[in-house]
Design a protein around this motif. Structure first.
Motif, mmCIF file in Angstrom:
data_model
loop_
_atom_site.group_PDB
_atom_site.id
_atom_site.type_symbol
_atom_site.label_atom_id
_atom_site.label_comp_id
_atom_site.label_asym_id
_atom_site.label_seq_id
_atom_site.Cartn_x
_atom_site.Cartn_y
_atom_site.Cartn_z
ATOM 1 N N THR A 352 4.111 0.590 7.729
ATOM 2 C CA THR A 352 3.623 1.454 6.646
ATOM 3 C C THR A 352 4.791 2.037 5.852
ATOM 4 O O THR A 352 4.737 2.133 4.622
ATOM 5 C CB THR A 352 2.749 2.586 7.220
ATOM 6 O OG1 THR A 352 1.594 2.012 7.831
ATOM 7 C CG2 THR A 352 2.296 3.540 6.123
ATOM 8 N N ASP A 353 5.852 2.427 6.534
ATOM 9 C CA ASP A 353 7.045 2.939 5.855
ATOM 10 C C ASP A 353 7.620 1.877 4.917
ATOM 11 O O ASP A 353 8.028 2.187 3.790
ATOM 12 C CB ASP A 353 8.110 3.342 6.878
ATOM 13 C CG ASP A 353 7.612 4.380 7.864
ATOM 14 O OD1 ASP A 353 6.847 5.264 7.454
ATOM 15 O OD2 ASP A 353 7.983 4.287 9.054
ATOM 16 N N ILE A 354 7.668 0.644 5.384
ATOM 17 C CA ILE A 354 8.188 -0.462 4.570
ATOM 18 C C ILE A 354 7.306 -0.667 3.341
ATOM 19 O O ILE A 354 7.801 -0.889 2.229
ATOM 20 C CB ILE A 354 8.238 -1.765 5.400
ATOM 21 C CG1 ILE A 354 9.269 -1.640 6.534
ATOM 22 C CG2 ILE A 354 8.523 -2.969 4.511
ATOM 23 C CD1 ILE A 354 10.698 -1.518 6.071
ATOM 24 N N ALA A 355 5.972 -0.556 3.515
ATOM 25 C CA ALA A 355 5.035 -0.822 2.417
ATOM 26 C C ALA A 355 5.202 0.149 1.261
ATOM 27 O O ALA A 355 5.066 -0.233 0.092
ATOM 28 C CB ALA A 355 3.601 -0.774 2.941
ATOM 29 N N ILE A 356 5.491 1.429 1.560
ATOM 30 C CA ILE A 356 5.550 2.421 0.476
ATOM 31 C C ILE A 356 6.979 2.886 0.178
ATOM 32 O O ILE A 356 7.185 3.750 -0.680
ATOM 33 C CB ILE A 356 4.666 3.646 0.796
ATOM 34 C CG1 ILE A 356 5.236 4.438 1.972
ATOM 35 C CG2 ILE A 356 3.232 3.225 1.062
ATOM 36 C CD1 ILE A 356 4.549 5.780 2.192
#
Length: 513
Positions: A352-356
């Motif tokens: 999730t951190d990578i996605a945003i």
């Protein structure tokens, strides 16, 4: 009149309320709790507050749950089972539960007996059952087991002996009885395994149903209640309490059915991204494609119907690490994502951190996107894309491009363009597809049996099979005038001495409210 769909997952419990036109009026996510009743109660409270719909207007409730799956995988809350195989003198060389994982077999502490009985493929008796023998076995089981599985050779063709034995067991023992002819298809050992699992889950499903009923009572909901099956349809509480094993796999199935409803597509791949895993299923004529392979559950080979779903260790909470190279998963933060991920103030890097990362406008309200090295972000996104593309290729039946319906709360981690995919569709309410799928409310009937062609035709036995499947659907609550044939499969059985076919037929219809 409204219907309430509930999907209890390992991390979250999802609720969705649908109106008479099956439009989603409101949805919520709530943490799944160890106390089933408490978790469902809180989720229902939230969705009623969200929608302002009076509880008395909820007339139908549908529940999908991973409770039975978790009981097998985690080896907990399982009943001790007595096994009666009706097989002497034909099938005695292989004992029941051969090949089971040792830890599970020890946990269940089953007592097994091979007794007289069984049928040939055409329904002729191998041997008569011996009532005195059955009663003697029951006396040995008394006080030692909490459920009984009765398994007869070729009982899907003729289950008369299983029913007779069940009556004797009911007289001798006050425990639930599972009949294998109502669980699996003709293969003896796999059907026996599925029946033992079903018997072992009877205590688990009672706890689940009672927890749901307590939650509904607390919220003053008086409604008809149905439980989701693993083929995308519903069963009433009476059937659910008798066949808990049929709830296994209903989580991914609900998402597939919900994706079909939300997107309007009948044929596509469905990619459902949760916090820990991504489940990929095939939508065929509006229903999940069933697996043609034997299903392995908790290390046990079975042969009852299951959706054809591929699960990979990729979700919103999947860990991303960088040492010599960038690695994605399979470890996951799971429910701890709200405390330990960078996005939510923690110090652990996840998908999730990578996605945003590094984005001013992102899809998670109320949090700041973490600032990360661009090379790390690009490398992790490439790994994520590679993982999901490889999984999609495994589920395709040809090399052509296919449409993909993307659902699930963790779906923000996936790219919107992928190799082998004609288009990526993200429908409205995509993050509640599982609960919406649970609430759709179609009921099915199915037959999977061997029919002899002596003195008759294939068309006649197919018609007979369809009639049996339709009767089963109506008994489960489907409208008679609304039945649709979902599938018919006729398999010649060349290895038998006389001409016979294995017919698999399924029909479904809307719930008669």
């Amino acid at each position: 009149m409204y219907r309430l769909g509930i999907d209890v997952g390992g991390t979250n419990t999802d609720c969705a309320i649908l109106d008479e036109q099956l439009q989603c009026i409101g949805k919520i996510k709530s943490p799944t709790m160890e106390d089933v009743s408490q978790g469902i109660n809180l989720a229902i409270q939230k969705v009623l507050q969200e929608t302002n719909i009076p509880a008395e207007k909820i007339k139908v409730v549908m529940l999908g749950t991973t409770h039975c799956t978790n009981a097998i995988v985690q080896r907990k809350e399982l009943s001790k089972v007595g096994i009666l195989r009706l097989a002497k003198p034909a099938t005695t060389s292989v004992e029941p539960m051969v090949g089971w994982p040792e830890d599970l077999a020890e946990k269940m502490d089953c007592q097994s007996f091979i007794v007289s009985g069984g049928y040939e493929y055409n329904g002729d008796k191998i041997a008569e059952i011996d009532e005195a023998e059955i009663r003697q076995v029951c006396q040995q089981l008394k006080g030692k087991v909490e459920a009984v599985a009765v398994v007869g050779v070729f009982s899907p063709v003729n289950n008369q002996q299983e029913r007779e034995v069940a009556e004797i067991v009911a007289e001798e023992l006050d425990v639930p009885v599972t009949l294998s002819g109502e669980i699996g298809s003709v293969g003896l050992l796999e059907r026996e395994n599925a029946s033992i699992l079903n018997a072992a889950l009877t205590k688990t499903i009672v706890e689940m149903v009672h927890g749901l009923q307590r939650a509904l009572t607390k919220n003053q909901i008086s409604a008809d209640v149905y439980i989701c099956q693993n083929d995308g349809t519903l069963m009433n509480l009476t059937k659910a309490l008798s066949y808990p094993v049929l709830t296994i796999g209903c989580g991914p199935t609900n998402s597939i059915r919900g994706a079909a409803h939300l997107s309007g597509l009948k044929d596509a791949l469905v990619v459902d991204v949760g916090g820990t895993t991504t489940d990929i299923g095939v939508l065929k004529k509006g229903f999940p494609r069933e697996s043609s392979l034997a299903t392995v559950i908790g290390g046990i080979r079975t042969n009852f119907r299951m959706p054809d779903v591929l699960s990979i260790g990729l979700g919103g909470g999947t860990l991303v690490t960088q040492e010599d190279e960038i690695k994605v998963g399979p470890e996951s933060l799971g429910y701890r994502i709200l405390e330990e991920s960078l996005t939510f103030g923690g110090n652990i890097l996840c998908a999730t951190d990578i996605a945003i990362a590094n984005r001013q406008n992102h899809e998670i309200a109320g949090v700041e996107a973490p600032n990360l090295d661009e090379e790390l972000v690009a490398g992790a996104k490439a790994k994520i894309k590679e993982l999901v593309e490889d999984a999609i290729d495994q589920m395709k039946t040809d090399s052509g491009e296919v449409p993909v319906i993307l659902v699930g709360g963790g779906s923000i981690i996936l790219p919107k363009k992928m190799s082998g995919v004609s288009e990526v569709i993200i429908p409205e309410n995509y993050d509640a597809a599982n609960a919406i799928g649970a609430a759709l409310g179609e009921v099915s009937g199915e037959v999977n049996s061997v029919y002899s062609l002596e003195g008759t035709t294939q068309e006649a036995v197919v018609a007979k099979a369809l009639q049996t499947a339709e009767a089963a659907a109506i008994e489960s609550g489907a409208k008679q005038e609304d039945l649709t044939t979902i599938s018919i499969e006729v398999i010649p059985l060349a290895y038998l001495p006389k001409q016979a076919v294995n017919i698999k037929a399924k029909v479904a219809g809307k719930l008669a409210l």
